[in-house]
Scaffold this motif. Sequence first.
Motif, PDB file in Angstrom:
ATOM      1  N   PHE A  52      99.970 122.815  54.212  1.00 24.72           N
ATOM      2  CA  PHE A  52     100.183 122.381  52.836  1.00 24.72           C
ATOM      3  C   PHE A  52     101.305 121.345  52.736  1.00 24.72           C
ATOM      4  N   ASP A  53     102.271 121.431  53.628  1.00 22.03           N
ATOM      5  CA  ASP A  53     103.294 120.385  53.653  1.00 22.03           C
ATOM      6  C   ASP A  53     102.663 119.039  53.997  1.00 22.03           C
ATOM      7  N   ALA A  54     101.760 119.035  54.960  1.00 25.19           N
ATOM      8  CA  ALA A  54     101.055 117.800  55.311  1.00 25.19           C
ATOM      9  C   ALA A  54     100.183 117.326  54.161  1.00 25.19           C
ATOM     10  N   LEU A  55      99.599 118.257  53.451  1.00 28.23           N
ATOM     11  CA  LEU A  55      98.764 117.905  52.291  1.00 28.23           C
ATOM     12  C   LEU A  55      99.563 117.125  51.255  1.00 28.23           C
ATOM     13  N   SER A  56     100.841 117.465  51.137  1.00 33.92           N
ATOM     14  CA  SER A  56     101.693 116.785  50.147  1.00 33.92           C
ATOM     15  C   SER A  56     101.916 115.321  50.498  1.00 33.92           C
ATOM     16  N   ARG A  57     101.695 114.943  51.748  1.00 33.97           N
ATOM     17  CA  ARG A  57     101.881 113.562  52.176  1.00 33.97           C
ATOM     18  C   ARG A  57     100.564 112.782  52.166  1.00 33.97           C
ATOM     19  N   SER A  58      99.508 113.380  51.628  1.00 29.72           N
ATOM     20  CA  SER A  58      98.202 112.737  51.662  1.00 29.72           C
ATOM     21  C   SER A  58      97.727 112.394  50.255  1.00 29.72           C
ATOM     22  N   GLU A  59      96.580 111.744  50.200  1.00 32.98           N
ATOM     23  CA  GLU A  59      95.968 111.420  48.912  1.00 32.98           C
ATOM     24  C   GLU A  59      94.873 112.423  48.529  1.00 32.98           C
ATOM     25  N   LEU A  60      94.698 113.465  49.333  1.00 38.99           N
ATOM     26  CA  LEU A  60      93.716 114.478  49.003  1.00 38.99           C
ATOM     27  C   LEU A  60      94.155 115.246  47.756  1.00 38.99           C
ATOM     28  N   ARG A  61      93.190 115.532  46.899  1.00 43.41           N
ATOM     29  CA  ARG A  61      93.477 116.337  45.720  1.00 43.41           C
ATOM     30  C   ARG A  61      93.360 117.805  46.092  1.00 43.41           C
ATOM     31  N   PHE A  62      94.346 118.601  45.700  1.00 42.12           N
ATOM     32  CA  PHE A  62      94.284 120.027  45.955  1.00 42.12           C
ATOM     33  C   PHE A  62      94.096 120.771  44.640  1.00 42.12           C
ATOM     34  N   VAL A  63      93.093 121.641  44.611  1.00 36.77           N
ATOM     35  CA  VAL A  63      92.815 122.466  43.438  1.00 36.77           C
ATOM     36  C   VAL A  63      93.119 123.907  43.825  1.00 36.77           C
ATOM     37  N   SER A  64      94.177 124.456  43.255  1.00 42.07           N
ATOM     38  CA  SER A  64      94.645 125.789  43.607  1.00 42.07           C
ATOM     39  C   SER A  64      94.019 126.824  42.686  1.00 42.07           C
ATOM     40  N   SER A  65      93.223 127.716  43.275  1.00 44.48           N
ATOM     41  CA  SER A  65      92.653 128.821  42.514  1.00 44.48           C
ATOM     42  C   SER A  65      93.665 129.962  42.434  1.00 44.48           C
ATOM     43  N   ARG A  66      93.253 131.051  41.813  1.00 42.76           N
ATOM     44  CA  ARG A  66      94.119 132.219  41.718  1.00 42.76           C
ATOM     45  C   ARG A  66      93.665 133.352  42.640  1.00 42.76           C
ATOM     46  N   VAL A  67      92.429 133.281  43.096  1.00 41.21           N
ATOM     47  CA  VAL A  67      91.884 134.276  44.026  1.00 41.21           C
ATOM     48  C   VAL A  67      91.075 133.517  45.071  1.00 41.21           C
ATOM     49  N   GLU A  68      91.254 133.887  46.349  1.00 34.68           N
ATOM     50  CA  GLU A  68      90.620 133.121  47.424  1.00 34.68           C
ATOM     51  C   GLU A  68      89.091 133.119  47.334  1.00 34.68           C
ATOM     52  N   ASN A  69      88.498 134.219  46.886  1.00 32.12           N
ATOM     53  CA  ASN A  69      87.043 134.234  46.762  1.00 32.12           C
ATOM     54  C   ASN A  69      86.574 133.180  45.777  1.00 32.12           C
ATOM     55  N   ASN A  70      87.344 132.972  44.724  1.00 27.33           N
ATOM     56  CA  ASN A  70      87.004 131.937  43.753  1.00 27.33           C
ATOM     57  C   ASN A  70      87.221 130.544  44.323  1.00 27.33           C
ATOM     58  N   SER A  71      88.193 130.407  45.232  1.00 30.30           N
ATOM     59  CA  SER A  71      88.363 129.126  45.929  1.00 30.30           C
ATOM     60  C   SER A  71      87.107 128.792  46.724  1.00 30.30           C
ATOM     61  N   ALA A  72      86.533 129.809  47.382  1.00 28.32           N
ATOM     62  CA  ALA A  72      85.301 129.597  48.146  1.00 28.32           C
ATOM     63  C   ALA A  72      84.157 129.204  47.225  1.00 28.32           C
ATOM     64  N   PHE A  73      84.026 129.896  46.086  1.00 28.88           N
ATOM     65  CA  PHE A  73      82.983 129.541  45.123  1.00 28.88           C
ATOM     66  C   PHE A  73      83.184 128.115  44.607  1.00 28.88           C
ATOM     67  N   ALA A  74      84.438 127.728  44.392  1.00 31.22           N
ATOM     68  CA  ALA A  74      84.709 126.384  43.876  1.00 31.22           C
ATOM     69  C   ALA A  74      84.338 125.315  44.895  1.00 31.22           C
ATOM     70  N   ALA A  75      84.688 125.528  46.166  1.00 34.91           N
ATOM     71  CA  ALA A  75      84.302 124.574  47.202  1.00 34.91           C
ATOM     72  C   ALA A  75      82.786 124.500  47.326  1.00 34.91           C
ATOM     73  N   ASP A  76      82.112 125.639  47.168  1.00 32.47           N
ATOM     74  CA  ASP A  76      80.654 125.707  47.156  1.00 32.47           C
ATOM     75  C   ASP A  76      80.098 124.873  46.000  1.00 32.47           C
ATOM     76  N   GLY A  77      80.627 125.083  44.796  1.00 33.10           N
ATOM     77  CA  GLY A  77      80.155 124.336  43.632  1.00 33.10           C
ATOM     78  C   GLY A  77      80.397 122.844  43.758  1.00 33.10           C
ATOM     79  N   PHE A  78      81.526 122.471  44.345  1.00 33.04           N
ATOM     80  CA  PHE A  78      81.831 121.065  44.604  1.00 33.04           C
ATOM     81  C   PHE A  78      80.727 120.438  45.448  1.00 33.04           C
ATOM     82  N   SER A  79      80.332 121.140  46.513  1.00 34.56           N
ATOM     83  CA  SER A  79      79.307 120.614  47.409  1.00 34.56           C
ATOM     84  C   SER A  79      77.945 120.566  46.733  1.00 34.56           C
ATOM     85  N   ARG A  80      77.588 121.609  45.995  1.00 35.22           N
ATOM     86  CA  ARG A  80      76.274 121.620  45.333  1.00 35.22           C
ATOM     87  C   ARG A  80      76.151 120.479  44.333  1.00 35.22           C
ATOM     88  N   ALA A  81      77.224 120.229  43.596  1.00 35.60           N
ATOM     89  CA  ALA A  81      77.169 119.220  42.545  1.00 35.60           C
ATOM     90  C   ALA A  81      77.102 117.810  43.091  1.00 35.60           C
TER      91      ALA A  81
END
Length: 566
Positions: A52-81
């Motif tokens: 995450f420290d390296a992420l702060s030096r990049s242009e990648l957007r980070f979307v922080s969920s509140r529960v890891e399972n929902n992070s997985a669903f969000a990455a899934d939805g990102f790909s489907r869309a």
Amino acid sequence: MASINSTDSAASTPPAPVTDQRNGGDLVIETLTALGATTVFGIPGQHALGLFDALSRSELRFVSSRVENNSAFAADGFSRATGDVGVLFLSTGPGALTALAGLQEAYATGVPMVVVASQIPLEGLGARRKGMLHQLDDQKASAANVTKSQRLIQQASGIPSAIQDAWTEAVSSPQGPVWIEVPQNVLLDPVMVPRVEDALAEPFDNPPRVELVREAVAWLKDSKRPAIVAGGGTRRGGAEAALLSIAEKLGAPVICSPGGNGAFPWTHELSLQSWVEDRHTTDVLEDADVLLVVGSSLGEVTSNYFTLEPRGRIIQIDAEPRVLESNRPGLGIRADAGQALTALDAAIEPLERDREPGYDAVALVAATLAKVGARLDGQELGKERAFMQDIREAVPAGMQTFWDMTIAAYWAWSCWDAREGQFHSAQGAGGLGFGFPGAIGGSVGLASHDLPARVLAVSGDGSAMYSIAELATARQHDIPVTWLIVDDGGYGILREYMEGAFGKATATELARPDFVALAESFGVPARRVGPEGIGAALRESLAAEGPNVVVVETLLRLFAPTHLDR
């Protein structure tokens, strides 16, 4: 006691910062960026701090969920869309394990994802004597049932190639999530590896075998009553145009599974839509002398709960070899659906052939859909049908929708016309909680492509509680998701199943919050309407800015289990 306190302190002490020094975390971020990643989902964790420290030096957007399972669903939805690879960062142990149910949905549905999980330092792997926080005996083994493959990276120099290989595997059919683990010290230690400048991950070719195409074409050319089942692989393989061409050349009725919803034009004269849970459409498939099944296992739902008994020959196309002939014998063709249907389409000419006396595919489709409608008319489902129609008319034709496992979604599997949008549901693994976080990821993905980002999520009150914390995510990132919560006071579909099977329901009723007040406490506008007001409420909410919630308190019924009508 002193030694115990010392050990506990060492286990929880964050690493010392390293200033202006590239490390393994930078190699992860640089490689993902070179591969085309724009967005990462996840939650920070102790062993992943270098990442995450390296992420702060990049242009990648980070979307922080509140529960890891929902992070997985969000990455899934990102790909489907978007069709892009979803990228998920997980912390060690509890964080990684919490994401597994979400990954099961992505794996079952064939969604390409790259999952980067942290690990304890290398010297602690396989040894419990150190008693490290979050330690598992074999973390990647936990992911073996829900990802295509698992890799442990032990040297920083191996990071770029490992991630490039994982990305390639994720996008190669059958697509799916791929798991990578990087130990804490590999992420943190300084590296001599030069900055990653480029990376290439092309999907492996997966064409059909020539002799199998030739045989399938011969069967189809000789067929008198062909029919087609279009599953989720049809959409993932981008096979829609070839499917339409083949259906029109053959004069074959087409039905889409829930995963294939949208693969064939809903209002086409050959479209049986998605009424797979209906004895009348099952009859059409059983009567076909050649049944072409594309990107589907003919599994539980698509086979009308395994009551489908085809009397003709089956051609089954799927990129996953374990699917072929798993439920029905036939001519199995292991191939990407897009490549296979393109090959079939090129070999099939519009056919002028004798039909059986009185056979008319267009008339058959029209008559079958009329029978479906008449069956529903006889079940006193006016409220449910009007409710679903009102939602459909309120949602813009091109908008993408994300559906949880709820009665409204079970209706949508059969009756939702995706139009120019896309239909996404959790029918792959069937777990609760997909709808809202999946929609969050989908909206973020659309925005990354400068496309209209407003999407609709649909949940029941039971499934909504799985992802209610993500209201904070939607508010923090100002994500334009409209969340429709259909509140019937419990697990509605399980209530129906139990009442039907046992005459009573047990443990299905739920205490739940005031969803409107709860959403507003997160700073998310919300309203409560009756079922008759759903159309107007959705139109207003879908035209608003940022996230919002619409709650409908109503009890919907599912149409009767038509596989029992035989």
